[in-house]
Design an enzyme around this catalytic site. Structure first.
Site, mmCIF file in Angstrom:
data_model
loop_
_atom_site.group_PDB
_atom_site.id
_atom_site.type_symbol
_atom_site.label_atom_id
_atom_site.label_comp_id
_atom_site.label_asym_id
_atom_site.label_seq_id
_atom_site.Cartn_x
_atom_site.Cartn_y
_atom_site.Cartn_z
ATOM 1 N N LYS A 54 0.842 -1.204 0.000
ATOM 2 C CA LYS A 54 0.000 0.000 0.000
ATOM 3 C C LYS A 54 0.876 1.253 0.000
ATOM 4 O O LYS A 54 0.634 2.207 -0.739
ATOM 5 C CB LYS A 54 -0.952 -0.011 1.209
ATOM 6 C CG LYS A 54 -2.079 -1.015 1.040
ATOM 7 C CD LYS A 54 -2.883 -1.235 2.306
ATOM 8 C CE LYS A 54 -3.897 -2.371 2.091
ATOM 9 N NZ LYS A 54 -4.613 -2.769 3.291
ATOM 10 N N GLN A 98 -4.263 -1.483 9.447
ATOM 11 C CA GLN A 98 -4.310 -2.826 8.862
ATOM 12 C C GLN A 98 -4.941 -3.820 9.849
ATOM 13 O O GLN A 98 -4.547 -3.878 11.013
ATOM 14 C CB GLN A 98 -2.879 -3.270 8.494
ATOM 15 C CG GLN A 98 -2.816 -4.586 7.765
ATOM 16 C CD GLN A 98 -3.461 -4.539 6.366
ATOM 17 O OE1 GLN A 98 -3.336 -3.550 5.639
ATOM 18 N NE2 GLN A 98 -4.167 -5.593 6.007
ATOM 19 N N ASP A 121 -10.567 3.528 4.204
ATOM 20 C CA ASP A 121 -11.058 2.151 4.071
ATOM 21 C C ASP A 121 -12.591 2.125 4.030
ATOM 22 O O ASP A 121 -13.186 1.117 3.671
ATOM 23 C CB ASP A 121 -10.595 1.304 5.280
ATOM 24 C CG ASP A 121 -9.463 0.352 4.907
ATOM 25 O OD1 ASP A 121 -9.304 0.069 3.700
ATOM 26 O OD2 ASP A 121 -8.753 -0.103 5.820
#
Ligand code: NDP
Length: 297
Positions: A54, A98, A121
């Site tokens: 990422k 994460q 997200d």
């Protein structure tokens, strides 16, 4: 007839190129690049790879990607303090934690602490609520990518019968909202659904996100359907006799070779939904950056 293969790798390249152009324009306009901060707690090997990818993907398109690695024994309080710091930092546009997190940290507590306008997200309840009520929201990356793949197939979603297998907050539920907003007639299914195969057979658009290798067979697919396989399952193959070493490969939740003979269009695994997820994360970072700075200017 064999299906059109919906090439997520290629489409992700196109999305990244667009983000690159827009990130450059953003940097020229505001005197700084969009900023994405990725937090990893612990040493889970898969998570280490995902977060590094990422960060790297962000840098490649002109987004200032930064990875924070915290030790696995980090307390919830320390992680929340780090999120507070990033929430308050005006040069940070997107924050991503994460998952999964170590046991001592409550996942929900952490996701709820991220400012909704930096929640790239799209997991914050405010974004989930906005999406469900048809208002502008940061949309979870995987369903967002899946919608772009469906668009590649050029199908009319209005009035189409869409079936989603899997009801997670990160894939199944937001996927349902996006298809509903596109005027499809949506059926959600899950592990307690009866006669799942029959329901799948009615789908003009079938989206499968369950994490069960090749559970959905070719004869569950309506001829001419669009099949989006979100699943990523690592399975062993190759060892036929004792002493032989098995190798592993990635397969989806759909039996691809069977399904491609009936579907009009289908995503492969790997190379379908997977590459779109990171591309859409980059896109979300830019959307979040532009929305915040436009609001403040
Ligand atoms: P979750 O484990 O959070 O949810 C799985 C869902 O599938 C649940 O709703 C569960 O039902 C349902 N389910 C499980 N078994 C069955 C079954 N036999 N029949 C019908 N439904 C079933 O998974 P995620 O949504 O996080 O992920 C799903 C898959 O997608 C995984 O393989 C994951 O690796 C992959 N994934 C891929 C991404 C990508 O970028 N390509 C991103 C995110 C996920 P119930 O609610 O009743 O338990």
């Amino acid at each position: 007839m064999s299906a059109l293969i919906l090439d997520g790798k290629k489409l992700a390249e196109t999305v990244r190129a667009e983000v690159r152009d827009n990130a450059l324009a953003f940097t020229k306009k505001y005197g700084r690049p969009p900023g994405l901060e990725v937090i990893l707690v612990g040493e889970d090997p898969a998570s280490q790879i995902y977060t590094r990818n990422k960060e790297k993907a962000a840098k490649e398109v002109g987004i200032r990607g930064k990875l924070h690695v915290l030790p696995s024994e980090t307390s919830e309080q320390v992680l929340l303090a780090e999120i507070d710091r990033l929430n308050a930092d005006e040069s940070v546009d997107g924050i991503l934690v994460q998952l999964p997190l170590p046991k001592q940290i409550r996942e929900q507590r952490v996701l709820d602490a991220i400012r909704p306008d930096k929640d790239v997200d799209g997991f914050h309840p405010v974004n989930a609520g906005r999406l469900a009520s048809g208002r502008p929201a940061l949309v979870p990356c995987t369903p967002r990518g899946a919608m772009k793949l469906i668009a590649l197939a050029n199908a009319k979603l209005e009035g189409a019968r869409a079936v989603i297998v899997g009801r997670s907050n990160i894939v199944g539920k937001p996927m349902a909202q996006l298809l509903l907003a596109a005027h499809a007639t949506v059926t959600m299914t899950h592990s307690r659904t009866r006669n799942l195969d029959e329901i799948c057979r009615q789908a003009d658009v079938l989206v499968v996100a369950i994490g069960r290798a090749e559970l959905v067979r070719g004869d569950w697919v309506k001829p001419g359907a669009i099949v989006i396989d979100v699943g990523m399952n690592r399975v062993s193959f190759g060892a036929t006799a004792p002493g032989e070493t098995a190798r592993t490969k990635l397969v989806g939740d759909v039996a691809f070779d069977e399904a491609k003979e009936r579907a009009a269009a289908i995503t492969p695994v790997p190379g379908g939904v997977g590459p779109m997820t990171i591309a859409c994360l980059l896109e979300n970072t830019l959307i979040a950056a532009e929305a915040r700075l436009t609001e403040h200017s």
